[in-house]
Design a protein around this motif. Sequence first.
Motif, PDB file in Angstrom:
ATOM      1  N   PRO A 273       0.833  -1.204   0.000  1.00 54.44           N
ATOM      2  CA  PRO A 273       0.000   0.000   0.000  1.00 54.44           C
ATOM      3  C   PRO A 273       0.871   1.258   0.000  1.00 54.44           C
ATOM      4  CG  PRO A 273      -0.672  -1.538   1.730  1.00 54.44           C
ATOM      5  CD  PRO A 273       0.648  -2.015   1.226  1.00 54.44           C
ATOM      6  N   TRP A 317      -6.585  -0.132   5.880  1.00 55.12           N
ATOM      7  CA  TRP A 317      -6.198  -0.556   4.533  1.00 55.12           C
ATOM      8  C   TRP A 317      -4.930  -1.407   4.574  1.00 55.12           C
ATOM      9  CZ3 TRP A 317      -6.883   4.750   1.589  1.00 55.12           C
ATOM     10  CH2 TRP A 317      -8.247   4.947   1.340  1.00 55.12           C
ATOM     11  N   PHE A 321      -4.635  -5.331   3.537  1.00 55.01           N
ATOM     12  CA  PHE A 321      -3.680  -5.759   2.513  1.00 55.01           C
ATOM     13  C   PHE A 321      -2.812  -6.895   3.040  1.00 55.01           C
ATOM     14  CE2 PHE A 321       0.415  -5.688   0.431  1.00 55.01           C
ATOM     15  CZ  PHE A 321       0.089  -5.592  -0.912  1.00 55.01           C
ATOM     16  N   LYS A 324      -4.742 -10.168   3.217  1.00 54.04           N
ATOM     17  CA  LYS A 324      -4.922 -10.739   1.881  1.00 54.04           C
ATOM     18  C   LYS A 324      -3.618 -11.346   1.370  1.00 54.04           C
ATOM     19  CE  LYS A 324      -6.644  -9.539  -2.732  1.00 54.04           C
ATOM     20  NZ  LYS A 324      -7.195  -8.444  -3.588  1.00 54.04           N
TER      21      LYS A 324
END
Length: 336
Positions: A273, A317, A321, A324
């Motif tokens: 990110p 976020w 990330f 995942k």
Amino acid sequence: MGLREKKEMADQFPRKASFDLRSRERIEGINSQVTNLEAIQGGRRSEDERLVNENFQQILRSSSYQLAHSDGDLLSSAEMRGVRMLLEITKPQQILDAQGVDSTIIIFGGVNIIERSDAEQRLAAAEAELAADPSNPALKRQHQRSQRQLEFSRYYDAAREFSRLVSADQQAGHHKQVIVTGGGPGIMEAANRGAFDAGGRSIGLSIKLPGEPVPNPYISPELCFQFNYFALRKFHFVKRSTAAVLFPGGFGTLDELFEVLTLRQTAIKRRMPVILFGKDFWQRLIDFDYLADCGLIREEHLELFQFTDSAQEAWSWIQAFEEKANDAPSSEALAA
């Protein structure tokens, strides 16, 4: 030049006398040394204990006798630049490995973004100066800048809060990421301060610059480094990074932003990110869509970064990330 001219020049610049003078001085020096030798027992200098001891002390003090890695003058020389650069790679590497730091979140931002209380004091001082001389254009400009500094102080608070969130979760054992900054004032100070507030560790990659003579006081002492070379400082910023959050800033912040984006664009750096904090600021400063419309970057390059105005959203976020990425097959991971 004829013989007559040569003779006249020779007469004007006689060499014999000066040569004889130098020769005589040399001979006198040799005679003096011989006399000194004769004064020493047996004509041997090595028999003079005082002279030998003095020579021995000079040997011990001689720079040639120093171990090469202890010779400061040698290491500071131009010829040793490569060695100094290798040291700046190796020293932080060894310490970070020993400290178990293998995952970091970079925080970049302006050095002139300050805490709200400081911004309020600066604005009050600027207002007083302007009131005393209302027609002064420089004071008007300073007053406007002070107003903007107060407005931008919210980013100091946001950087501090974001870092506090990350470090609090780190302390709770939810992840291993460590905040890393450039170690200076402004947003860097705010980020290190947030980690300090939470009792967590944070890294400072400091470099001496005008206005930044010392690191901020919130960095973990065992993780504060000083660099001489910008390039190697950048190397350590990126090497362990798993995310980057960029707050408003000047040339240095923009330099770091485009370096991170270029490394991601070229897939030299693994997916991570990249979050631009302060959507209005960044969209006004850089028209990324225009770059894509001109065909200078591809449309998918606009997905390399995200905008936010919330510390909690930015951290969420990054966590999403990571979750995942951990669920994905390891074969799909890009190399760092």
